[in-house]
Motif scaffolding. Structure first.
Motif, mmCIF file in Angstrom:
data_model
loop_
_atom_site.group_PDB
_atom_site.id
_atom_site.type_symbol
_atom_site.label_atom_id
_atom_site.label_comp_id
_atom_site.label_asym_id
_atom_site.label_seq_id
_atom_site.Cartn_x
_atom_site.Cartn_y
_atom_site.Cartn_z
ATOM 1 N N SER A 134 30.884 -3.551 30.387
ATOM 2 C CA SER A 134 32.020 -4.467 30.245
ATOM 3 C C SER A 134 31.581 -5.912 30.407
ATOM 4 O O SER A 134 30.512 -6.210 30.936
ATOM 5 C CB SER A 134 33.112 -4.126 31.271
ATOM 6 O OG SER A 134 32.620 -4.238 32.582
ATOM 7 N N ASP A 180 36.313 -3.657 22.908
ATOM 8 C CA ASP A 180 37.729 -3.332 23.103
ATOM 9 C C ASP A 180 38.255 -4.159 24.264
ATOM 10 O O ASP A 180 37.822 -3.989 25.398
ATOM 11 C CB ASP A 180 37.889 -1.844 23.393
ATOM 12 C CG ASP A 180 39.327 -1.441 23.663
ATOM 13 O OD1 ASP A 180 40.241 -2.253 23.381
ATOM 14 O OD2 ASP A 180 39.546 -0.318 24.170
ATOM 15 N N THR A 181 39.188 -5.064 23.961
ATOM 16 C CA THR A 181 39.819 -5.874 25.016
ATOM 17 C C THR A 181 41.282 -5.511 25.214
ATOM 18 O O THR A 181 41.986 -6.168 25.988
ATOM 19 C CB THR A 181 39.727 -7.373 24.686
ATOM 20 O OG1 THR A 181 40.518 -7.652 23.518
ATOM 21 C CG2 THR A 181 38.292 -7.803 24.452
ATOM 22 N N ASP A 231 40.354 -8.449 19.321
ATOM 23 C CA ASP A 231 39.144 -7.682 19.024
ATOM 24 C C ASP A 231 38.630 -8.002 17.624
ATOM 25 O O ASP A 231 37.414 -8.112 17.401
ATOM 26 C CB ASP A 231 39.412 -6.188 19.147
ATOM 27 C CG ASP A 231 39.697 -5.768 20.581
ATOM 28 O OD1 ASP A 231 39.437 -6.563 21.491
ATOM 29 O OD2 ASP A 231 40.182 -4.630 20.777
ATOM 30 N N GLY A 267 36.748 -7.113 28.662
ATOM 31 C CA GLY A 267 36.448 -6.307 27.493
ATOM 32 C C GLY A 267 35.391 -5.268 27.832
ATOM 33 O O GLY A 267 34.667 -5.402 28.824
#
Length: 277
Positions: free
Chosen positions: A107, A155-156, A162, A120
């Motif tokens: 992350s 992936d946020t 994104d 993210g």
């Protein structure tokens, strides 16, 4: 009769090259024996009853001395002797370890509007860790890490954001689909902490990046394998990788901070293949 005991690492692994020495209270050596492949020592010759000093040594480990009492039966039970790495440095047992994406996370955190953070994560990644046999000073430092991250798997939690992150403004995933990290060496900084020196390739730019790594331990898993756990962090400057896009809001505050904090929570499975679970 004789001496009975086991020699283990902090994680419970056998130290197969340990040597056990017993001396009497005058300092005279009365017994010297190597452990077997299971880290166990077992001798048959009877010992004279009384107190003795037991010293356990192994290359790459700090020696341990303790007192043992030989009973009237001529036997001494020393139990399990735990050896720590020389200087307190710990890593998993030697060999190849494969990253398990299903039980790991990669992350990144960026500051947003100067007052909060956007989190993210990358959902697709893999890698390999190789721990070198501990053959004395400096051997563990040659252990290495290789990892590959799918840039498009960012992936946020926001589809529009994104999409923008995958664009040429940021990750430019069409041109640079993979983010790679390859270590060059390890430096011990504490009993279970290391600095991993390596190179990160992002958007076609290669930079030296150090990871602050904590080794959390090793143990069996429910699928018959053995796992090691790590946590690592580092900070990156977006500008170092030509991700210069930004939007300035009122008072000169950038919408997105220039520094990214990267956080890795990793489980690795011993061997080349990962379990399906």
């Amino acid at each position: 009769m004789g001496i009975r005991g086991q020699v283990r690492t902090r994680d419970g692994w056998a130290v197969q090259h340990a040597v056990v020495t017993m001396t009497d209270m005058t300092g005279a050596q009365v017994l010297r024996a190597a452990v077997d492949e299971n880290g166990a020592v077992r001798t048959e010759a009877a010992l004279a009853p009384g107190p003795y000093t037991v010293i356990v040594t192994a290359v790459g480990y700090a020696p341990v001395a303790s007192t043992a009492l030989v009973t009237a039966s001529g036997r001494a039970e020393v139990g399990t002797v735990v050896l720590a790495r020389q200087g307190g440095v710990e890593l998993p047992p030697p060999g190849v370890w494969s990253l398990d994406p299903a039980h790991s996370s990669v992350s990144a955190v960026a500051q947003h509007l100067g007052i909060s953070s956007v989190h993210g994560r990358f959902k697709e990644f893999g890698g390999r860790i190789e721990i070198f046999e501990d053959g004395g000073e400096g051997s563990h430092e040659r252990s290495r890490v290789d990892a590959v991250i799918g840039a498009a798997s960012i992936d946020t939690g926001n589809a529009l954001r994104d999409k923008h992150l995958k664009s040429p403004d940021f990750l430019d995933v069409e041109r640079f689909p993979e983010i790679t990290y390859r270590s060059t060496r390890l430096t011990p900084v504490g009993p279970d902490r290391w600095t991993v020196h390596g190179q990160l390739s992002l958007r076609g730019v290669v930079r030296d990046v150090d990871l602050d790594l904590s080794y959390l331990g090793t143990g069996p898993d429910p699928w018959g394998g053995v796992r090691a756990a790590f946590r690592a962090t580092t900070e990156l400057s977006r500008e170092d990788y030509a991700m210069n896009y930004n939007q300035v809001v009122q008072a000169g505050i950038s919408a997105i901070g220039a520094t990214l904090r990267v956080e890795l929570d990793i489980q690795a499975v011993q061997g080349e293949n990962l379990p399906e679970a």
